[in-house]
Design an enzyme around this catalytic site. Structure first.
Site, PDB file in Angstrom:
ATOM      1  N   PRO A 158     -19.313 -17.801 -16.195  1.00 32.30           N
ATOM      2  CA  PRO A 158     -19.906 -18.412 -14.996  1.00 32.30           C
ATOM      3  C   PRO A 158     -20.607 -17.381 -14.110  1.00 32.30           C
ATOM      4  CG  PRO A 158     -17.725 -19.311 -15.377  1.00 32.30           C
ATOM      5  CD  PRO A 158     -17.904 -18.197 -16.363  1.00 32.30           C
ATOM      6  N   ASP A 208     -14.744 -11.296  -6.353  1.00 31.06           N
ATOM      7  CA  ASP A 208     -13.473 -11.841  -6.842  1.00 31.06           C
ATOM      8  C   ASP A 208     -13.207 -13.240  -6.294  1.00 31.06           C
ATOM      9  OD1 ASP A 208     -11.188 -11.810  -8.365  1.00 31.06           O
ATOM     10  OD2 ASP A 208      -9.950 -10.929  -6.775  1.00 31.06           O
ATOM     11  N   LEU A 266     -15.473 -17.175 -10.184  1.00 34.70           N
ATOM     12  CA  LEU A 266     -16.827 -16.620 -10.357  1.00 34.70           C
ATOM     13  C   LEU A 266     -16.713 -15.301 -11.118  1.00 34.70           C
ATOM     14  CD1 LEU A 266     -19.708 -17.292  -9.845  1.00 34.70           C
ATOM     15  CD2 LEU A 266     -19.554 -16.319  -7.558  1.00 34.70           C
ATOM     16  N   HIS A 267     -16.277 -15.429 -12.371  1.00 32.47           N
ATOM     17  CA  HIS A 267     -16.086 -14.278 -13.251  1.00 32.47           C
ATOM     18  C   HIS A 267     -16.647 -14.632 -14.613  1.00 32.47           C
ATOM     19  CE1 HIS A 267     -13.771 -11.797 -10.624  1.00 32.47           C
ATOM     20  NE2 HIS A 267     -12.805 -12.690 -10.444  1.00 32.47           N
ATOM     21  N   ALA A 268     -16.632 -13.647 -15.524  1.00 31.24           N
ATOM     22  CA  ALA A 268     -16.965 -13.882 -16.930  1.00 31.24           C
ATOM     23  C   ALA A 268     -18.282 -14.659 -17.074  1.00 31.24           C
ATOM     24  CB  ALA A 268     -15.809 -14.591 -17.627  1.00 31.24           C
TER      25      ALA A 268
END
Lengths: 555, 87
Positions: free
Chosen positions: B18, B55, B14-16
């Site tokens: 997305p 994170d 769940l970064h960038a």
């Protein structure tokens, strides 16, 4: 009218955009006037303004930059951030301090979230600085963003500042600090735009003021009249026309060949070098491949960039990575804290701690040259003694490179040039650093700019033995510092026995004209006169008296 | 209170991108939406900074909660964003 030192010729007029340095941390321990709601509205409006600005710039840039900037805009408008800001203001903090602290709360949270988030945390600092600058009524940090071309005004410029500069947007540079060999001056000459440095009050110019910049006289005139602008342009054109002696190989009036080469910072500079008649490249700086990276570029990527340059010229001198001091790289940290980075692990010295970076670069160079007719020479920056010379030459040989040279930019190397000439295939004198180390005067400190004057007799005293030692060993000794681009000094260097001159492409026509106007004998007499002088002005005057061809050329 | 417990399938977790799409979708609804790792404190799903600081890596479970009219539809959309293999 403001006056500084003209370091890159030409005239330009345009609106001022001031680049501010670091945004100060708003002091802790102060309280706002008491109206928390008004203070909160002010803070949130600043965040919205920054978000809208980032989004708008992304939309204009398009492509990948749009997604990146849109994500940053989301951060500026983050409701969680706004919540922390509101809490801090409720506790009495003024808006700038509240915004500063709120960003730092999230910076810490992201930093804890692991390595992947480090870059986001850095983005966050930039957004924070933009918001704080807005609240303090300061211009946004970094290179200003503008749709129309502008005159960039700054305290000083570092390579990291100008890496993202759009050359089509900059009409001229004006800086408060810096000298004739500062990064600003070198960059401006490479771009062919006027520059004035050491211009005391330039930071007081309000954003948007129209100014006329004369990079020869050093004059910066706010709100010029049309007549003044026209007159300045006419004078600059007359100077340029007098120098238009065409292209062709460099030589003195009596046919002594002095190859005239270009200093380039990457494939983007090829075109300018060719159009100014460069016979080759005397200094190919390779830092552009490494700046702004978190890991070293792959050998394949390096090879492609090197090949683009090698294909364009018959003769190319490549300088291996020169990181450290004023050119720090994130992935090549010096092993320890350095109180004096210019005297620390930089240039070739840094490669002792990171040998893989050097060998990778040498391998990429060898592969790039394979199958081409180009004469590739490779040299190391910041070589001090015979041991370093030997180890660099050995590394080049191991990579299959046949010509390995050293830069002479440390006085110790110049003094023992004969020892080094026995090991290296050629020399290249870096007069900027040589002056810095000979005079113990940091290049970046404007108050010490007079020691950067390449006419200093002590500097010429170090050039002379290096050129002599190279000649005695039957090897080449070029000069690739800014000294080579000074038409009168180019004649003096030739007289001292220097065998090639490498400079910003735009300086080539003037140097070519100056050399063509004098015999080798006149150059030698000019060199003797310069060495007899007791200071830089005396050397300049004495040499010019032996070079009568300069005056008619307006040089 | 509606809730979905889903495994993050996107390669970057769940970064960038997305994360950005997730937060944008959460922001479009007037409902309060939270996201948490199981057993941990929930954070505002409309806050990109909080979501990034969570994170959540590929393969980890997250719990998404929303309350009010249409909560199920919102949660379905959000769950879909983190379980799309292609992103």
């Amino acid at each position: 009218m403001l006056r500084g030192t003209g370091v890159s010729p030409g005239v330009a007029a345009g609106p001022v955009r001031v680049m501010t340095g670091a945004v100060p941390e708003p002091p802790a321990g102060r309280r706002h006037a008491g109206d928390a709601d008004a203070e909160r509205d002010r803070a949130l409006a600043a965040l919205e303004t920054v978000g809208a600005d980032l989004e708008e710039r992304g939309a204009r840039a398009g492509g990948e930059a749009r997604d990146v900037l849109a994500a940053q805009a989301m951060m500026a408008r983050d409701p969680g951030l706004a919540g922390v800001v509101t809490d801090r203001i409720a506790e009495g903090l003024p808006a700038p301090r509240a915004v500063f602290e709120a960003f730092n709360v999230f910076h810490a949270a992201l930093s804890r979230a692991g390595e992947y988030m480090a870059a986001r945390a850095a983005d966050l600092d930039d957004i924070r600085d933009r918001a704080v600058a807005f609240l303090l009524g300061m211009p946004a940090p970094g290179v200003p963003d503008s749709d129309e071309p502008f005159v960039l005004v700054a305290r000083d410029l570092a390579p990291a500042d100008t890496a993202l500069l759009d050359p089509s947007k900059v009409l001229a540079f004006v800086t408060r600090d810096g000298g004739p060999t500062s990064h600003t001056a070198i960059l401006a000459r490479a771009m062919g735009v006027p520059a004035v440095v050491a211009c005391g009050d330039c930071l007081e110019l309000p954003d948007g003021t129209m100014v006329l910049v004369d990079g020869t006289s050093g004059e910066v005139r706010p709100d010029p009249t049309e007549q003044e602008t026209a007159a300045a342009h006419a004078a600059a054109e007359a100077r340029a026309a007098a120098l238009d002696v065409g292209t062709g190989p460099g030589a003195t009036a009596d046919g002594h060949r002095v190859p005239l080469l270009a200093n380039i910072g990457g494939p983007k500079d090829i075109e300018a070098a060719l159009s100014c008649g460069a016979e080759g490249v005397g200094l190919f700086r390779t830092e552009f491949l490494f700046l702004g990276r978190t890991t070293a570029p792959s050998e394949e990527e390096q090879e492609a960039a090197y090949r683009a340059v090698l294909e364009a010229f018959p003769h190319v001198v490549v300088r291996t990575l020169d990181a450290g001091a004023d050119k720090p790289l994130a992935f090549l940290p010096p092993p320890d804290d350095e109180p004096n980075p210019a005297l620390g692990e930089r240039g070739l010295r840094l490669m002792h701690s990171h040998p893989g970076v050097l060998t990778g670069q040498l391998r990429a160079l060898a592969r790039a040259a394979a199958g081409l007719d180009t004469e590739l020479r490779v040299m190391a920056p910041m070589v001090a003694d015979v041991a370093e010379t030997r180890s660099f030459v050995a590394a080049c040989r191991a990579a299959g490179l046949s010509s390995a040279g050293v830069m002479i930019e440390i006085p110790a190397a110049a003094l023992r040039a004969a020892d080094l000439a026995a090991e290296a295939d050629f020399f290249s004198l870096g007069t900027n650093d040589l002056a810095q180390y000979a005079f113990a005067a940091d290049r970046q400190i404007s108050g010490l700019a007079r020691f950067q004057d390449p006419w200093q007799p002590a500097l010429l005293d170090l050039v002379a033995p290096a050129a002599r030692a190279a000649t005695a060993a039957g090897k080449d000794c070029g000069v690739c510092g800014e000294a080579a681009g000074d038409p009168a000094l180019a004649c003096v260097l030739t007289g001292l026995g220097v065998t090639s001159l490498s400079m910003s492409a735009r300086s080539l026509p003037r140097v070519r004209a100056a050399l063509a106007a004098h015999t080798l004998d006149q150059c030698r007499r000019a060199a003797e006169a310069a060495l007899r002088a007791t200071d830089a002005d005396g050397a300049r005057t004495g040499a010019r008296a032996e070079l009568p061809g300069l005056e008619p050329l307006g040089l | 209170m509606a809730e979905r417990r889903v495994r993050v399938e996107t390669k970057v977790g769940l970064h960038a991108r997305p994360a950005a799409l997730f937060v944008q979708a959460a922001t479009r609804t007037p409902l309060d939406v939270t996201v948490a790792k199981p057993g941990k404190d929930p954070v505002n799903a409309k806050s990109i900074l909080s979501v990034l600081a969570l994170d959540a890596q590929q393969g980890e479970e997250i719990v998404i909660r929303a309350e009010g009219d249409g909560a199920d539809a919102v949660l379905d959309e959000l769950a879909g964003l983190v379980t799309e293999q292609s992103a």
